[in-house]
Scaffold this motif. Structure first.
Motif, PDB file in Angstrom:
ATOM      1  N   ALA A 299      22.769 -18.568  -1.488  1.00 22.88           N
ATOM      2  CA  ALA A 299      21.817 -18.994  -2.523  1.00 22.88           C
ATOM      3  C   ALA A 299      20.572 -18.114  -2.555  1.00 22.88           C
ATOM      4  O   ALA A 299      19.851 -18.092  -3.557  1.00 22.88           O
ATOM      5  CB  ALA A 299      21.413 -20.445  -2.297  1.00 22.88           C
ATOM      6  N   ALA A 300      20.304 -17.368  -1.484  1.00 25.15           N
ATOM      7  CA  ALA A 300      19.142 -16.474  -1.454  1.00 25.15           C
ATOM      8  C   ALA A 300      19.412 -15.157  -2.171  1.00 25.15           C
ATOM      9  O   ALA A 300      18.490 -14.360  -2.369  1.00 25.15           O
ATOM     10  CB  ALA A 300      18.731 -16.197  -0.013  1.00 25.15           C
ATOM     11  N   PHE A 301      20.673 -14.927  -2.562  1.00 28.33           N
ATOM     12  CA  PHE A 301      21.062 -13.675  -3.206  1.00 28.33           C
ATOM     13  C   PHE A 301      21.009 -13.811  -4.727  1.00 28.33           C
ATOM     14  O   PHE A 301      21.349 -14.857  -5.288  1.00 28.33           O
ATOM     15  CB  PHE A 301      22.492 -13.288  -2.840  1.00 28.33           C
ATOM     16  N   GLU A 302      20.607 -12.730  -5.406  1.00 31.67           N
ATOM     17  CA  GLU A 302      20.936 -12.554  -6.806  1.00 31.67           C
ATOM     18  C   GLU A 302      22.216 -11.730  -6.861  1.00 31.67           C
ATOM     19  O   GLU A 302      22.547 -11.029  -5.894  1.00 31.67           O
ATOM     20  CB  GLU A 302      19.792 -11.885  -7.570  1.00 31.67           C
ATOM     21  N   HIS A 303      22.960 -11.838  -7.967  1.00 30.65           N
ATOM     22  CA  HIS A 303      24.283 -11.222  -8.033  1.00 30.65           C
ATOM     23  C   HIS A 303      24.479 -10.450  -9.331  1.00 30.65           C
ATOM     24  O   HIS A 303      23.919 -10.803 -10.373  1.00 30.65           O
ATOM     25  CB  HIS A 303      25.387 -12.282  -7.912  1.00 30.65           C
ATOM     26  N   GLY A 304      25.304  -9.416  -9.236  1.00 30.06           N
ATOM     27  CA  GLY A 304      25.732  -8.668 -10.397  1.00 30.06           C
ATOM     28  C   GLY A 304      27.242  -8.520 -10.376  1.00 30.06           C
ATOM     29  O   GLY A 304      27.835  -8.364  -9.292  1.00 30.06           O
ATOM     30  N   LEU A 305      27.876  -8.603 -11.533  1.00 28.02           N
ATOM     31  CA  LEU A 305      29.328  -8.468 -11.630  1.00 28.02           C
ATOM     32  C   LEU A 305      29.642  -7.388 -12.657  1.00 28.02           C
ATOM     33  O   LEU A 305      29.338  -7.531 -13.841  1.00 28.02           O
ATOM     34  CB  LEU A 305      29.980  -9.789 -12.051  1.00 28.02           C
ATOM     35  N   LEU A 306      30.252  -6.297 -12.191  1.00 25.92           N
ATOM     36  CA  LEU A 306      30.671  -5.199 -13.054  1.00 25.92           C
ATOM     37  C   LEU A 306      32.159  -5.349 -13.348  1.00 25.92           C
ATOM     38  O   LEU A 306      32.967  -5.419 -12.420  1.00 25.92           O
ATOM     39  CB  LEU A 306      30.407  -3.858 -12.376  1.00 25.92           C
ATOM     40  N   VAL A 307      32.506  -5.397 -14.633  1.00 26.76           N
ATOM     41  CA  VAL A 307      33.910  -5.534 -15.015  1.00 26.76           C
ATOM     42  C   VAL A 307      34.519  -4.141 -15.177  1.00 26.76           C
ATOM     43  O   VAL A 307      34.082  -3.352 -16.024  1.00 26.76           O
ATOM     44  CB  VAL A 307      34.055  -6.333 -16.323  1.00 26.76           C
ATOM     45  N   ASP A 308      35.521  -3.846 -14.364  1.00 21.54           N
ATOM     46  CA  ASP A 308      36.222  -2.562 -14.473  1.00 21.54           C
ATOM     47  C   ASP A 308      37.368  -2.653 -15.465  1.00 21.54           C
ATOM     48  O   ASP A 308      37.553  -1.777 -16.297  1.00 21.54           O
ATOM     49  CB  ASP A 308      36.749  -2.133 -13.104  1.00 21.54           C
ATOM     50  N   GLN A 309      38.161  -3.703 -15.361  1.00 23.59           N
ATOM     51  CA  GLN A 309      39.243  -3.887 -16.336  1.00 23.59           C
ATOM     52  C   GLN A 309      39.408  -5.368 -16.632  1.00 23.59           C
ATOM     53  O   GLN A 309      39.223  -6.217 -15.763  1.00 23.59           O
ATOM     54  CB  GLN A 309      40.558  -3.280 -15.831  1.00 23.59           C
ATOM     55  N   GLY A 310      39.733  -5.662 -17.884  1.00 26.80           N
ATOM     56  CA  GLY A 310      39.899  -7.047 -18.303  1.00 26.80           C
ATOM     57  C   GLY A 310      38.643  -7.605 -18.946  1.00 26.80           C
ATOM     58  O   GLY A 310      37.691  -6.894 -19.273  1.00 26.80           O
ATOM     59  N   ARG A 311      38.632  -8.919 -19.131  1.00 28.31           N
ATOM     60  CA  ARG A 311      37.484  -9.673 -19.640  1.00 28.31           C
ATOM     61  C   ARG A 311      37.332 -10.869 -18.706  1.00 28.31           C
ATOM     62  O   ARG A 311      38.277 -11.620 -18.494  1.00 28.31           O
ATOM     63  CB  ARG A 311      37.685 -10.139 -21.081  1.00 28.31           C
ATOM     64  N   VAL A 312      36.136 -11.031 -18.145  1.00 23.69           N
ATOM     65  CA  VAL A 312      35.923 -12.030 -17.098  1.00 23.69           C
ATOM     66  C   VAL A 312      34.729 -12.898 -17.457  1.00 23.69           C
ATOM     67  O   VAL A 312      33.669 -12.383 -17.844  1.00 23.69           O
ATOM     68  CB  VAL A 312      35.705 -11.346 -15.728  1.00 23.69           C
ATOM     69  N   ARG A 313      34.917 -14.206 -17.310  1.00 25.50           N
ATOM     70  CA  ARG A 313      33.825 -15.150 -17.546  1.00 25.50           C
ATOM     71  C   ARG A 313      33.157 -15.456 -16.212  1.00 25.50           C
ATOM     72  O   ARG A 313      33.808 -15.864 -15.247  1.00 25.50           O
ATOM     73  CB  ARG A 313      34.356 -16.420 -18.192  1.00 25.50           C
ATOM     74  N   MET A 314      31.842 -15.264 -16.159  1.00 27.93           N
ATOM     75  CA  MET A 314      31.052 -15.558 -14.958  1.00 27.93           C
ATOM     76  C   MET A 314      29.969 -16.562 -15.334  1.00 27.93           C
ATOM     77  O   MET A 314      29.138 -16.278 -16.208  1.00 27.93           O
ATOM     78  CB  MET A 314      30.408 -14.280 -14.403  1.00 27.93           C
ATOM     79  N   ALA A 315      30.007 -17.718 -14.692  1.00 35.45           N
ATOM     80  CA  ALA A 315      29.001 -18.754 -14.938  1.00 35.45           C
ATOM     81  C   ALA A 315      28.854 -19.049 -16.429  1.00 35.45           C
ATOM     82  O   ALA A 315      27.740 -19.186 -16.947  1.00 35.45           O
ATOM     83  CB  ALA A 315      27.664 -18.332 -14.338  1.00 35.45           C
ATOM     84  N   GLY A 316      29.980 -19.090 -17.134  1.00 31.83           N
ATOM     85  CA  GLY A 316      29.968 -19.436 -18.544  1.00 31.83           C
ATOM     86  C   GLY A 316      29.741 -18.280 -19.490  1.00 31.83           C
ATOM     87  O   GLY A 316      29.801 -18.447 -20.709  1.00 31.83           O
TER      88      GLY A 316
END
Length: 305
Positions: free
Chosen positions: A188-205
């Motif tokens: 919970a102390a982290f901020e996060h980033g998600l890089l999509v390489d292939q596909g389509r991904v839903r993160m937290a809505g």
């Protein structure tokens, strides 16, 4: 909780005269860092027969760590510490260029398709003059219900990387099964980033398309990812505690002031011992570009609410 912010990529030529084009999602005006992650370049898949692959001549770094991660292809790494290593898919190469290091990156003759990410980590002020270092790690895959992960930095899904960092960080590749949903426990102390390489991904809505980087602030203990396609999706998950220091980024240097950058550039142009020499590269060093006709301003993230 709020949905993710979407950071879109821009195309950037990288590597001097024989440059290759990369998709850069960090830094940008909306966000300078995610944790201590300060630079996210995403490239390929490139047909090396058409593009010529990667050939980056000797160049310097200060105040950062470089993280190389491949999906396909192979890159030969040489640095002024004397390291000579290959970057292969699923294997981490992490180089520390605190006070100063130089290195080369060249795709090997065996490479037909080059595809991966190049990431930078900003060093905190107390460690930004750290000694040169190089670490290699090949993380074993972790099998989850609906996905598999390779954790190259930090801890995720019960797996912890042995690679040393100077601030708390997370770095992992995840491959999601078609239409799969995966919920991960996160710090919970982290901020996060998600890089999509292939596909389509839903993160937290929030739906992220290929090459987009989604950002989430601190305060979450779980992170839910859904693959919205009928084929496998692949993502890079990055995280860390918020990096509150201002930094100055210019060319391959990270400092805390314009003067730091001027000194590093002068040292490189003078072939100072600060950066050492890279042996085994058949060509000249990259010259530093001209400094801007203005003071380079420090950067930090938007004020936290």
């Amino acid at each position: 909780m709020s949905e993710a912010d979407i950071l879109s990529a821009r195309d950037v030529p990288l590597g001097g005269p024989r440059s290759m084009t990369v998709r850069r999602t960090l830094p940008q005006r909306a966000r300078t860092l995610i944790g201590a992650w300060c630079f996210v370049d995403h490239y390929g898949p490139d047909d090396v027969a058409e593009t010529g692959g990667m050939d980056v001549a000797p160049h310097p770094h200060t105040g950062l760590q470089t993280v190389s991660w491949l999906f396909s292809g192979e890159i030969e790494h040489r640095d002024s510490l004397g390291s000579h290593a290959l970057v292969r898919p699923g294997e981490l190469n992490l180089m520390t260029g605190g006070h100063g290091i130089s290195h080369t990156e060249v795709s090997t003759p065996r490479t037909t398709v080059l595809h991966g990410v190049q990431l930078w980590v900003a060093l905190p002020d107390e460690h930004r003059h750290a000694a040169r270092d190089f670490q290699h790690h090949a993380p074993a895959p972790v099998h989850l219900d609906g996905a598999r992960a390779r954790v190259f930095l930090g801890t995720l899904a019960g797996e912890t990387s042995p690679v040393r960092t100077f601030t708390p960080l997370l770095g992992a590749e995840l491959v999601l099964d078609p239409r799969a949903t995966v919920t991960l426990s996160v710090d919970a102390a982290f901020e996060h980033g998600l890089l999509v390489d292939q596909g389509r991904v839903r993160m937290a809505g929030t739906l992220l398309d290929q090459a987009e980087l989604g950002y989430l602030d601190t305060g979450r203990t779980t992170l839910t990812l859904t693959n919205e396609t009928d084929t496998e999706a692949r993502v890079i998950l990055l995280g860390g505690t918020p990096f509150e220091e201002e930094i100055v980024m210019w060319w391959n240097f990270i400092g805390r002031s314009h003067e730091d950058i001027v000194e590093a550039r002068q040292a490189w142009e003078a072939a100072s011992d600060r950066f050492g020499e890279v042996e085994g590269y058949p060509g000249a060093r990259l010259p530093a570009p001209a400094l801007p006709n203005a003071t380079i301003a420090p950067r930090k993230n938007p004020a936290r609410t």
